[in-house]
Design a protein around this motif. Structure first.
Motif, PDB file in Angstrom:
ATOM      1  N   VAL A 217       0.833  -1.200   0.000  1.00 49.77           N
ATOM      2  CA  VAL A 217       0.000   0.000   0.000  1.00 49.77           C
ATOM      3  C   VAL A 217       0.873   1.258   0.000  1.00 49.77           C
ATOM      4  N   GLY A 218       2.047   1.190   0.631  1.00 52.37           N
ATOM      5  CA  GLY A 218       2.954   2.329   0.659  1.00 52.37           C
ATOM      6  C   GLY A 218       3.751   2.519  -0.610  1.00 52.37           C
ATOM      7  N   GLY A 219       3.620   1.578  -1.553  1.00 56.22           N
ATOM      8  CA  GLY A 219       4.295   1.729  -2.835  1.00 56.22           C
ATOM      9  C   GLY A 219       5.739   1.277  -2.856  1.00 56.22           C
ATOM     10  N   TRP A 220       6.179   0.520  -1.870  1.00 53.70           N
ATOM     11  CA  TRP A 220       7.573   0.069  -1.828  1.00 53.70           C
ATOM     12  C   TRP A 220       7.823  -1.087  -2.794  1.00 53.70           C
ATOM     13  N   PHE A 221       6.826  -1.905  -3.024  1.00 50.41           N
ATOM     14  CA  PHE A 221       6.935  -3.023  -3.970  1.00 50.41           C
ATOM     15  C   PHE A 221       5.522  -3.473  -4.314  1.00 50.41           C
ATOM     16  N   ASP A 222       5.406  -4.339  -5.307  1.00 48.17           N
ATOM     17  CA  ASP A 222       4.097  -4.872  -5.683  1.00 48.17           C
ATOM     18  C   ASP A 222       4.210  -6.386  -5.785  1.00 48.17           C
ATOM     19  N   LEU A 223       3.182  -7.074  -5.350  1.00 45.55           N
ATOM     20  CA  LEU A 223       3.227  -8.533  -5.321  1.00 45.55           C
ATOM     21  C   LEU A 223       3.148  -9.150  -6.703  1.00 45.55           C
ATOM     22  N   THR A 224       2.862  -8.368  -7.726  1.00 40.57           N
ATOM     23  CA  THR A 224       2.886  -8.885  -9.099  1.00 40.57           C
ATOM     24  C   THR A 224       4.236  -8.649  -9.762  1.00 40.57           C
ATOM     25  N   ASP A 225       5.147  -7.945  -9.095  1.00 40.64           N
ATOM     26  CA  ASP A 225       6.476  -7.672  -9.642  1.00 40.64           C
ATOM     27  C   ASP A 225       7.420  -8.852  -9.407  1.00 40.64           C
ATOM     28  N   ASP A 226       8.602  -8.765 -10.022  1.00 45.05           N
ATOM     29  CA  ASP A 226       9.706  -9.644  -9.653  1.00 45.05           C
ATOM     30  C   ASP A 226      10.128  -9.260  -8.234  1.00 45.05           C
ATOM     31  N   LEU A 227       9.977 -10.160  -7.279  1.00 46.38           N
ATOM     32  CA  LEU A 227      10.248  -9.842  -5.878  1.00 46.38           C
ATOM     33  C   LEU A 227      11.715 -10.024  -5.494  1.00 46.38           C
ATOM     34  N   GLN A 228      12.580 -10.284  -6.501  1.00 52.41           N
ATOM     35  CA  GLN A 228      14.025 -10.407  -6.276  1.00 52.41           C
ATOM     36  C   GLN A 228      14.313 -11.536  -5.273  1.00 52.41           C
ATOM     37  N   LEU A 229      13.903 -12.743  -5.658  1.00 55.19           N
ATOM     38  CA  LEU A 229      13.932 -13.881  -4.748  1.00 55.19           C
ATOM     39  C   LEU A 229      15.324 -14.150  -4.195  1.00 55.19           C
ATOM     40  N   ALA A 230      16.349 -14.047  -5.023  1.00 49.76           N
ATOM     41  CA  ALA A 230      17.699 -14.353  -4.532  1.00 49.76           C
ATOM     42  C   ALA A 230      18.085 -13.420  -3.386  1.00 49.76           C
ATOM     43  N   GLN A 231      17.805 -12.132  -3.559  1.00 47.62           N
ATOM     44  CA  GLN A 231      18.123 -11.169  -2.496  1.00 47.62           C
ATOM     45  C   GLN A 231      17.243 -11.384  -1.272  1.00 47.62           C
ATOM     46  N   VAL A 232      15.976 -11.697  -1.506  1.00 50.27           N
ATOM     47  CA  VAL A 232      15.061 -11.946  -0.392  1.00 50.27           C
ATOM     48  C   VAL A 232      15.509 -13.170   0.398  1.00 50.27           C
ATOM     49  N   CYS A 233      15.925 -14.220  -0.292  1.00 44.96           N
ATOM     50  CA  CYS A 233      16.399 -15.426   0.392  1.00 44.96           C
ATOM     51  C   CYS A 233      17.666 -15.142   1.195  1.00 44.96           C
ATOM     52  N   ALA A 234      18.527 -14.285   0.678  1.00 53.35           N
ATOM     53  CA  ALA A 234      19.729 -13.923   1.423  1.00 53.35           C
ATOM     54  C   ALA A 234      19.374 -13.228   2.731  1.00 53.35           C
ATOM     55  N   VAL A 235      18.387 -12.344   2.680  1.00 49.91           N
ATOM     56  CA  VAL A 235      17.906 -11.681   3.902  1.00 49.91           C
ATOM     57  C   VAL A 235      17.324 -12.712   4.861  1.00 49.91           C
ATOM     58  N   ALA A 236      16.564 -13.669   4.327  1.00 49.93           N
ATOM     59  CA  ALA A 236      15.956 -14.702   5.172  1.00 49.93           C
ATOM     60  C   ALA A 236      17.012 -15.481   5.939  1.00 49.93           C
ATOM     61  N   ARG A 237      18.103 -15.832   5.262  1.00 48.64           N
ATOM     62  CA  ARG A 237      19.176 -16.576   5.937  1.00 48.64           C
ATOM     63  C   ARG A 237      19.920 -15.702   6.939  1.00 48.64           C
ATOM     64  N   ARG A 248      14.206 -24.192  -0.976  1.00 49.14           N
ATOM     65  CA  ARG A 248      13.199 -24.356   0.080  1.00 49.14           C
ATOM     66  C   ARG A 248      12.359 -23.091   0.235  1.00 49.14           C
ATOM     67  N   LEU A 249      13.015 -21.928   0.266  1.00 46.63           N
ATOM     68  CA  LEU A 249      12.289 -20.675   0.432  1.00 46.63           C
ATOM     69  C   LEU A 249      11.499 -20.323  -0.827  1.00 46.63           C
ATOM     70  N   GLY A 250      12.079 -20.651  -1.981  1.00 47.58           N
ATOM     71  CA  GLY A 250      11.350 -20.418  -3.224  1.00 47.58           C
ATOM     72  C   GLY A 250      10.085 -21.248  -3.308  1.00 47.58           C
ATOM     73  N   ALA A 251      10.154 -22.483  -2.804  1.00 44.22           N
ATOM     74  CA  ALA A 251       8.964 -23.335  -2.783  1.00 44.22           C
ATOM     75  C   ALA A 251       7.887 -22.740  -1.875  1.00 44.22           C
ATOM     76  N   ALA A 252       8.312 -22.150  -0.764  1.00 39.45           N
ATOM     77  CA  ALA A 252       7.352 -21.504   0.135  1.00 39.45           C
ATOM     78  C   ALA A 252       6.653 -20.348  -0.572  1.00 39.45           C
ATOM     79  N   LEU A 253       7.423 -19.541  -1.314  1.00 38.33           N
ATOM     80  CA  LEU A 253       6.824 -18.433  -2.047  1.00 38.33           C
ATOM     81  C   LEU A 253       5.891 -18.949  -3.137  1.00 38.33           C
ATOM     82  N   ASP A 254       6.285 -20.034  -3.809  1.00 39.45           N
ATOM     83  CA  ASP A 254       5.423 -20.619  -4.842  1.00 39.45           C
ATOM     84  C   ASP A 254       4.069 -21.029  -4.258  1.00 39.45           C
ATOM     85  N   ARG A 255       4.088 -21.627  -3.070  1.00 41.21           N
ATOM     86  CA  ARG A 255       2.833 -22.050  -2.441  1.00 41.21           C
ATOM     87  C   ARG A 255       1.944 -20.852  -2.145  1.00 41.21           C
TER      88      ARG A 255
END
Length: 407
Positions: A217-237, A248-255
């Protein structure tokens, strides 16, 4: 309440009930709801600071949402709903100005008096600083909550440096050990009651879902965009799950993206898009809570499950899905360049405030804390009082205090 014995209903300082028909745990919740510490959360950072946008959450609205999730999940397992509600409302009371960034600053400042931790500060507020009841020795015992409620509020039941997992989090300062020891009298070391586990998971559920909603809602990102999975997974770790790999994390996002509620069109601020993001948040909260409820009842039975009779069971897949949501918000909002630029200035402000309060020998402290400062036996105790004062400030009042003190 019939599943909770006299040990759970006991108070550090015994007191008679004041109104017929209310349980001890209902009284606990009322004391937290009416506390100044809870009101201050309205001006403390959740992800984006107060005043950034009228839509985004602050610590108070976040705590209310955690309480709603916790109350329903706890009740489904047989926990007293007022205990889990109280623990959820109280879970962030000890957070200082500027969120976790403020915690970092105050922890460094308080190194010589035992450090700073928001969860330990919560216990200190509930049992000392937020005065309602006094003991026979004339000392404040804070809100004098029941043992059952206080135990549910302690997210990390260990002292600094004792974390079984080796982390930095802890739940009590050395000078608060007497009441902590009383609270934990019937608990095994490091074991949390199920009510505390429900509060902890509800916190994760609420902020994983709502931080994503605020980011969209704040315009920082959109869920229909490329969410930059590699960078997001790095933050998760780095922040949450060190052993989780990209697959494993990509499968979670796919679900999650396969859910019928996941948006397929960009958020544009219209009522339809607002309804779509709200539908997603509802679906996610229900998904995570039901998964935990089902796994717990499958392992421990129908209940009622209270205190130390059971553990909350959370499927690994659910934890992965919560983690990927938290990491999306962290990568796109909390670690954004225009967010991180201000962090140093915030830490410098809190550092200067503590230094000024000590240099001026406590003359500028609030009246109650000035009395603590005057009776403090040594420099470490006086430092703790100064840190208590700054931790009680908000994102709004901290700069005003700095201006008033000429910083």
């Amino acid at each position: 309440m019939t599943s909770y014995g006299a040990e759970a209903r006991a108070r550090f300082v015994p007191e008679p009930p004041k109104r017929a028909g209310r349980t001890p745990f209902e009284r606990d919740r009322g004391r937290i709801v009416h506390s100044a510490a809870l009101r201050r959360l309205s001006a403390k950072t959740q992800v984006l600071g107060p005043g950034f946008d009228d839509f985004v959450r602050n610590r108070l609205t976040h705590s209310q949402e955690v309480a709603q999730v916790a109350r329903e999940l706890g009740a489904s397992l047989g926990c007293d709903p007022d205990i889990v509600d109280s623990a959820a409302l109280a879970h962030d009371l000890g957070h200082p100005p500027f969120g976790h960034n403020g915690e970092v600053a105050l922890d460094a400042l308080a190194a010589s008096c035992g450090g700073f931790e928001g969860n330990a500060q919560t216990l200190r507020l509930l049992t000392r600083l937020e005065a309602k009841t006094f003991g026979p020795d004339g000392a404040s015992v804070g809100l004098n909550l029941t043992r059952g409620t206080l135990a549910a509020c302690i997210k990390y039941p260990w002292r600094r440096g004792e974390s079984p997992g080796g982390g930095a989090k802890f739940g009590v300062y050395e000078d608060d050990l007497p009441v902590y020891t009383w609270v934990r009298a019937d608990a095994a070391p490091f074991v949390r009651p199920i009510e505390a586990q429900v509060m902890d998971l509800s916190d994760d559920i609420a902020y994983s879902v709502h931080d994503v909603e605020d980011g969209v809602v704040g315009g920082w990102f959109d869920l229909t965009d490329d969410l930059q999975l590699a960078q997001v997974c790095a933050v998760a770790r780095d922040w949450y799950l060190p052993d989780a790999d990209d697959a494993r994390l990509g499968a979670a996002l796919d679900r999650l993206q396969a859910l019928p509620e996941w948006p397929t069109t960009r958020f544009d601020g219209s009522r339809r898009s607002l309804a779509a993001i709200k539908s997603l948040t509802s679906a996610l909260i229900g998904r995570f809570a039901v998964a935990a409820q089902s796994a717990t009842m499958q392992r421990w039975g129908d209940g009622p499950l209270v205190r130390f009779d059971a553990d909350l069971e959370v499927p690994v897949a659910t934890l992965d899905e919560i983690t990927i949501l938290k990491s999306i918000a962290a990568h796109h909002v909390m670690l954004a360049d225009d967010r991180t630029a201000n962090l140093v200035a915030q830490r410098d402000l809190l550092t200067a405030l503590v230094a000024a309060l000590l240099e001026r020998e406590g003359r500028d402290l609030d009246t109650d804390l000035a009395a603590d400062f005057a009776t403090a036996p040594d420099d470490a105790a006086r430092l703790r009082v100064a840190v208590d004062q700054v931790a009680c400030l908000t994102d709004v009042s901290a700069p005003l205090w700095a201006q008033r003190l000429g910083l």
